[in-house]
Design a protein around this motif. Sequence first.
Motif, mmCIF file in Angstrom:
data_model
loop_
_atom_site.group_PDB
_atom_site.id
_atom_site.type_symbol
_atom_site.label_atom_id
_atom_site.label_comp_id
_atom_site.label_asym_id
_atom_site.label_seq_id
_atom_site.Cartn_x
_atom_site.Cartn_y
_atom_site.Cartn_z
ATOM 1 N N GLN A 183 0.802 -1.220 0.000
ATOM 2 C CA GLN A 183 0.000 0.000 0.000
ATOM 3 C C GLN A 183 0.834 1.269 0.000
ATOM 4 O O GLN A 183 0.349 2.332 -0.389
ATOM 5 C CB GLN A 183 -0.985 -0.034 1.169
ATOM 6 C CG GLN A 183 -2.129 -1.019 0.925
ATOM 7 C CD GLN A 183 -3.036 -1.180 2.113
ATOM 8 O OE1 GLN A 183 -2.635 -1.726 3.139
ATOM 9 N NE2 GLN A 183 -4.263 -0.701 2.004
ATOM 10 N N GLU A 184 2.114 1.192 0.419
ATOM 11 C CA GLU A 184 2.957 2.379 0.361
ATOM 12 C C GLU A 184 3.397 2.676 -1.067
ATOM 13 O O GLU A 184 3.847 3.789 -1.374
ATOM 14 C CB GLU A 184 4.176 2.210 1.259
ATOM 15 C CG GLU A 184 5.235 1.259 0.740
ATOM 16 C CD GLU A 184 6.350 0.994 1.733
ATOM 17 O OE1 GLU A 184 6.323 1.572 2.843
ATOM 18 O OE2 GLU A 184 7.247 0.177 1.420
ATOM 19 N N LEU A 185 3.267 1.696 -1.970
ATOM 20 C CA LEU A 185 3.682 1.895 -3.356
ATOM 21 C C LEU A 185 2.844 2.964 -4.047
ATOM 22 O O LEU A 185 3.314 3.654 -4.948
ATOM 23 C CB LEU A 185 3.595 0.578 -4.128
ATOM 24 C CG LEU A 185 4.405 -0.598 -3.570
ATOM 25 C CD1 LEU A 185 4.189 -1.829 -4.427
ATOM 26 C CD2 LEU A 185 5.885 -0.249 -3.479
ATOM 27 N N TRP A 186 1.570 3.087 -3.632
ATOM 28 C CA TRP A 186 0.668 4.047 -4.282
ATOM 29 C C TRP A 186 1.127 5.489 -4.038
ATOM 30 O O TRP A 186 1.049 6.331 -4.943
ATOM 31 C CB TRP A 186 -0.750 3.854 -3.770
ATOM 32 C CG TRP A 186 -1.317 2.509 -4.092
ATOM 33 C CD1 TRP A 186 -0.990 1.315 -3.513
ATOM 34 C CD2 TRP A 186 -2.298 2.196 -5.087
ATOM 35 N NE1 TRP A 186 -1.717 0.300 -4.085
ATOM 36 C CE2 TRP A 186 -2.518 0.808 -5.038
ATOM 37 C CE3 TRP A 186 -3.027 2.988 -5.988
ATOM 38 C CZ2 TRP A 186 -3.446 0.174 -5.873
ATOM 39 C CZ3 TRP A 186 -3.944 2.362 -6.819
ATOM 40 C CH2 TRP A 186 -4.145 0.968 -6.774
ATOM 41 N N THR A 187 1.589 5.780 -2.826
ATOM 42 C CA THR A 187 2.072 7.130 -2.523
ATOM 43 C C THR A 187 3.480 7.331 -3.077
ATOM 44 O O THR A 187 3.806 8.406 -3.570
ATOM 45 C CB THR A 187 2.058 7.377 -1.010
ATOM 46 O OG1 THR A 187 2.614 6.235 -0.335
ATOM 47 C CG2 THR A 187 0.647 7.599 -0.509
ATOM 48 N N ARG A 188 4.308 6.302 -3.006
ATOM 49 C CA ARG A 188 5.659 6.415 -3.553
ATOM 50 C C ARG A 188 5.601 6.668 -5.058
ATOM 51 O O ARG A 188 6.376 7.462 -5.595
ATOM 52 C CB ARG A 188 6.456 5.144 -3.254
ATOM 53 C CG ARG A 188 7.860 5.168 -3.825
ATOM 54 C CD ARG A 188 8.661 3.956 -3.440
ATOM 55 N NE ARG A 188 9.025 3.981 -2.037
ATOM 56 C CZ ARG A 188 10.030 3.275 -1.523
ATOM 57 N NH1 ARG A 188 10.777 2.535 -2.313
ATOM 58 N NH2 ARG A 188 10.304 3.328 -0.237
ATOM 59 N N LEU A 189 4.679 6.020 -5.727
ATOM 60 C CA LEU A 189 4.504 6.226 -7.168
ATOM 61 C C LEU A 189 4.211 7.689 -7.472
ATOM 62 O O LEU A 189 4.747 8.257 -8.422
ATOM 63 C CB LEU A 189 3.379 5.326 -7.681
ATOM 64 C CG LEU A 189 3.089 5.274 -9.172
ATOM 65 C CD1 LEU A 189 2.355 3.971 -9.508
ATOM 66 C CD2 LEU A 189 2.255 6.442 -9.677
ATOM 67 N N ARG A 190 3.347 8.317 -6.670
ATOM 68 C CA ARG A 190 2.953 9.705 -6.922
ATOM 69 C C ARG A 190 4.093 10.684 -6.654
ATOM 70 O O ARG A 190 4.115 11.784 -7.201
ATOM 71 C CB ARG A 190 1.748 10.079 -6.060
ATOM 72 C CG ARG A 190 0.509 9.230 -6.284
ATOM 73 C CD ARG A 190 0.054 9.203 -7.738
ATOM 74 N NE ARG A 190 -0.086 10.500 -8.330
ATOM 75 C CZ ARG A 190 -1.154 11.295 -8.175
ATOM 76 N NH1 ARG A 190 -2.176 10.888 -7.430
ATOM 77 N NH2 ARG A 190 -1.224 12.467 -8.780
#
Length: 316
Positions: A183-190
């Motif tokens: 779930q941290e990937l979604w913010t890291r992607l942004r």
Amino acid sequence: MKNIGIIFLLGLVWQSCSKPFPSIQNPTVQMMAMFKKDTVGLDQYWYDGKAEVSRYQLEQNRYKEVHPGEAVLVFVTEDFLTDKQVKNENGQKRNSTSVLKLNALERFSTGIYDYSLMSSIFCPTDIDKFPHALKITNSNQDWCGQTFMQLNFEKDHYRVESRSYFEKEGDQNFQLPQNYLEQELWTRLRLSPETLPVGKLLMIPSLTYTRLMHVECKAYSAEASIVPYAGMEFIGEGLQKYHLRYPELDRDLEIVFQPQKPYLIEGWIESYPSLFDKVKRSTIAKRTKTLHIAYWRNNSLADRKIREELGVQWLP
């Protein structure tokens, strides 16, 4: 002889420098080379006192069918206390850092009854200092009952609290070794898609998935890559796809996003076998509208017109 040796070495250096660099054949490396770690534009986007709110048309894999629904992703920056791991409301500077928070909501119905799922991810914008999310919470509600899970990062592990109305799950408190969190990937992607992990790794799956599927919350072997999106579900120029696969779970997650800042997420596809007939089906979410807005100020009856503009249909 000494001079001849020097001339010979200089010749070798000239030859090596004059040769063209070999082309990169790995598509993942090519895609990651496209993303430059330049957050100037992102600073202007994320720190203008507004949030990004996106609505998605949802087709949710549940039971033996795919059910209609909708999802909303709310991205916003805020100050976060690293010791208490809550929002910094008093403006104190000590033990405070900026986070990009994601509130992810998914709502759908199965026959007569409803599901409402929500996760909150708190990912520091200083990825070099804080490489992982500091906190993730998840709650799932349906007409049968509700579950709740929270992960807090502490030094080299996660402290986990889990509450469930299911007998086999019940109330649990445990620790997990530090690993990547899906779930941290979604913010890291942004923030910086070039920092997304690729290759073979250990990953803790989405808490939404582990609760819906009653899967043990732990790190699983996974394979991740970034490639150009070549499907037909999403439309856009130069779209990229972050593909995450868990062989043990037979689960795939594909996040499709725009290649330029602020790396808007066009949608996602999540595929896994049903608990009830073992048939692998896909959840698909497609972006329908995005607003850049200080939504917390729009809380009057008159502001329902903004809700209509966003296209949220869950309430009448």
